[in-house]
Design a protein around this motif. Sequence first.
Motif, PDB file in Angstrom:
ATOM      1  N   VAL A 188      77.916  21.238  92.759  1.00  0.00           N
ATOM      2  CA  VAL A 188      78.450  21.540  91.429  1.00  0.00           C
ATOM      3  C   VAL A 188      78.291  23.030  91.172  1.00  0.00           C
ATOM      4  N   ASN A 189      79.402  23.728  90.938  1.00  0.00           N
ATOM      5  CA  ASN A 189      79.352  25.131  90.536  1.00  0.00           C
ATOM      6  C   ASN A 189      79.282  25.168  89.018  1.00  0.00           C
ATOM      7  N   CYS A 190      78.091  25.359  88.494  1.00  0.00           N
ATOM      8  CA  CYS A 190      77.890  25.267  87.049  1.00  0.00           C
ATOM      9  C   CYS A 190      78.646  26.348  86.285  1.00  0.00           C
ATOM     10  N   GLY A 191      78.939  27.468  86.931  1.00  0.00           N
ATOM     11  CA  GLY A 191      79.657  28.538  86.251  1.00  0.00           C
ATOM     12  C   GLY A 191      81.150  28.332  86.200  1.00  0.00           C
ATOM     13  N   ALA A 192      81.654  27.328  86.932  1.00  0.00           N
ATOM     14  CA  ALA A 192      83.100  27.111  86.996  1.00  0.00           C
ATOM     15  C   ALA A 192      83.556  25.952  86.117  1.00  0.00           C
ATOM     16  N   ILE A 193      82.633  25.281  85.413  1.00  0.00           N
ATOM     17  CA  ILE A 193      83.000  24.141  84.581  1.00  0.00           C
ATOM     18  C   ILE A 193      83.271  24.623  83.158  1.00  0.00           C
ATOM     19  N   PRO A 194      84.416  24.288  82.580  1.00  0.00           N
ATOM     20  CA  PRO A 194      84.648  24.635  81.167  1.00  0.00           C
ATOM     21  C   PRO A 194      83.533  24.085  80.291  1.00  0.00           C
ATOM     22  N   GLU A 195      83.130  24.857  79.293  1.00  0.00           N
ATOM     23  CA  GLU A 195      81.959  24.487  78.494  1.00  0.00           C
ATOM     24  C   GLU A 195      82.116  23.135  77.815  1.00  0.00           C
ATOM     25  N   ASN A 196      83.338  22.792  77.417  1.00  0.00           N
ATOM     26  CA  ASN A 196      83.532  21.523  76.718  1.00  0.00           C
ATOM     27  C   ASN A 196      83.570  20.324  77.668  1.00  0.00           C
ATOM     28  N   LEU A 197      83.536  20.574  78.987  1.00  0.00           N
ATOM     29  CA  LEU A 197      83.570  19.483  79.971  1.00  0.00           C
ATOM     30  C   LEU A 197      82.296  19.390  80.796  1.00  0.00           C
ATOM     31  N   VAL A 198      81.283  20.202  80.459  1.00  0.00           N
ATOM     32  CA  VAL A 198      80.066  20.228  81.277  1.00  0.00           C
ATOM     33  C   VAL A 198      79.383  18.870  81.273  1.00  0.00           C
ATOM     34  N   GLN A 199      79.170  18.285  80.097  1.00  0.00           N
ATOM     35  CA  GLN A 199      78.445  17.014  80.016  1.00  0.00           C
ATOM     36  C   GLN A 199      79.209  15.907  80.724  1.00  0.00           C
ATOM     37  N   SER A 200      80.523  15.835  80.513  1.00  0.00           N
ATOM     38  CA  SER A 200      81.318  14.795  81.164  1.00  0.00           C
ATOM     39  C   SER A 200      81.310  14.963  82.678  1.00  0.00           C
ATOM     40  N   THR A 201      81.401  16.210  83.155  1.00  0.00           N
ATOM     41  CA  THR A 201      81.419  16.461  84.589  1.00  0.00           C
ATOM     42  C   THR A 201      80.098  16.074  85.238  1.00  0.00           C
ATOM     43  N   LEU A 202      79.005  16.432  84.613  1.00  0.00           N
ATOM     44  CA  LEU A 202      77.692  16.171  85.208  1.00  0.00           C
ATOM     45  C   LEU A 202      77.246  14.727  85.022  1.00  0.00           C
ATOM     46  N   PHE A 203      77.395  14.206  83.817  1.00  0.00           N
ATOM     47  CA  PHE A 203      76.802  12.910  83.497  1.00  0.00           C
ATOM     48  C   PHE A 203      77.819  11.775  83.384  1.00  0.00           C
ATOM     49  N   GLY A 204      79.122  12.100  83.382  1.00  0.00           N
ATOM     50  CA  GLY A 204      80.144  11.070  83.290  1.00  0.00           C
ATOM     51  C   GLY A 204      80.435  10.669  81.852  1.00  0.00           C
ATOM     52  N   HIS A 205      81.442   9.821  81.667  1.00  0.00           N
ATOM     53  CA  HIS A 205      81.755   9.327  80.324  1.00  0.00           C
ATOM     54  C   HIS A 205      82.382   7.940  80.427  1.00  0.00           C
ATOM     55  N   GLU A 206      82.308   7.219  79.317  1.00  0.00           N
ATOM     56  CA  GLU A 206      82.905   5.897  79.217  1.00  0.00           C
ATOM     57  C   GLU A 206      84.347   6.020  78.713  1.00  0.00           C
ATOM     58  N   LYS A 207      85.121   5.011  78.971  1.00  0.00           N
ATOM     59  CA  LYS A 207      86.494   4.978  78.480  1.00  0.00           C
ATOM     60  C   LYS A 207      86.498   5.020  76.963  1.00  0.00           C
ATOM     61  N   GLY A 208      87.301   5.920  76.396  1.00  0.00           N
ATOM     62  CA  GLY A 208      87.404   6.044  74.950  1.00  0.00           C
ATOM     63  C   GLY A 208      86.286   6.822  74.308  1.00  0.00           C
ATOM     64  N   ALA A 209      85.421   7.470  75.112  1.00  0.00           N
ATOM     65  CA  ALA A 209      84.298   8.211  74.538  1.00  0.00           C
ATOM     66  C   ALA A 209      84.771   9.396  73.709  1.00  0.00           C
TER      67      ALA A 209
END
Length: 521
Positions: free
Chosen positions: A201-222
């Motif tokens: 994971v390149n932490c500097g390349a992830i848009p700030e609003n997608l960091v949590q979803s990219t690292l930890f995932g998300h549920e449908k409709g979250a």
Amino acid sequence: MSGRILIVDDDPIQRRLLEEAVRRLGHEAVTADGGEAAIRLLSGPDAGGFDLVVLDLVMPGVDGMAVLERTTRLGLGLPVIVQTSRGGIETVVGAMRAGAFDFIVKPVGLERLQVAVQNALKVTALEGEARQKGQVPTGALTFRDIVTKSPEMARVIRLGERAAASNIPILIEGESGVGKELVARAIQGTSERRSKAFVTVNCGAIPENLVQSTLFGHEKGAFTGAVDKHVGKFQEANGGTLFLDEVGELPLDTQVQLLRAIQEGEIDPVGARRPVKVDFRLVSATNRRLVDMVRESRFREDLYYRLNVFPIFVPPLRERREDIPALVAHFVARYAAEEGKRRVVGIRPDALAMLQAYHWPGNIRQLENAVFRAVVLADAAELTVEEFPQIAAQVGHVSAVRRVEGDDASPVAPAFEAPAPAAPAPAAVSAPVDDFIGVAVPRQGGADPAPFGFLRSLADDGHVRPLTAIEEEMIRLAIDHYNGRMAEVARRLGIGRSTLYRKLKEYGLAGADEEAGVAAE
């Protein structure tokens, strides 16, 4: 990349069309009018001269499958591209199981043939390089695969081997391009998790609003746009190793969740009702001093101590110049094989001395790219100084500075001495000795650029340069020095990212439109 290709087809028209296509692609073509003729050629003394076989499957007498099986038994190691106009998927699957590299369908287009041939020849070249070096691919990189001769890297390898024996969190520090990810992969390949996933994971390349979803995932409709469930990087690395590159770029709120994941071994996907247990080995890397970021309240102190349990510092290339000859030999062999430049086998001593004299701000990544370019340009068996024009120019200027100042503390080692510059023409304007900011160096008629890392303070006419020109040059230098990482460029220049992108647009520099969503300061 050119090669000698054997074309096997009983149809004279198809054979001639293929022969002409192969020659148009820049390869040598040898033809056989059937399976028996092909076997004679492949069993004869000239068999080792072929790089590839294009084989028709449907032929009278000895068909393509029989030739393919015979080729396998002979152990020639030749890639075979099979072609057919009849038969379904079962025929193709059977040929691939018998050892075929690829397949094409008659009548084949030139572009499809070109792709198949290039891929096959590239694989052949790389396999030949591995055999030449006595290497057998195992699927996992280890510390034995790291090319080094320096005692500094020997210490890094010893620390890495000890760390690999446990699940202790590791923090790899070092400048950009020194090989931090290579060390991380070697730790994974040496550990008990070698057969498990290695997730980067390149932490500097992830848009700030997608960091949590990219690292930890998300549920449908979250959240808006979350139409499906997404598994994050932590869950992808479950059972294996998670490598967080540029971990210092993580936002503070995400740092809290990362701390929980390390402490509790569980994560909270966005929108999930309950936490998810994960088993992962954490390896982090940074090219910044996290302890300074902690003092500036830009990185959590508790997370820093969680990550910095087993620190490993990878020294820059300028501090281990004894690695340069081995690295150059490795890159020459690799790119000569990949680019079909088999005649390129080494580098001349004066060119190697020049490379050892250079300070390599981009470290191994910059050296690799320089050798890649040199191999592409090379016409002789050995690389020369002429194949490294940018390096030669910079080393030459810095050597000139050393001769003028008598400064033995120059960052360039005395292994290479550039020729003295020619005397300026009488009509040329010779700028004062302090023409460069931060260094005393004479200029010759305004023709020579400053060494890397220095800015000219005077223009060719002897007057002070405008601030806008110096600012533009400084921004260019910073973008080059930090490999285009705009957040780091803005931070080091002491300006906001929106200001940086506005200046990029004003000066017409590349990347000015990449931050359309940045709010004005």
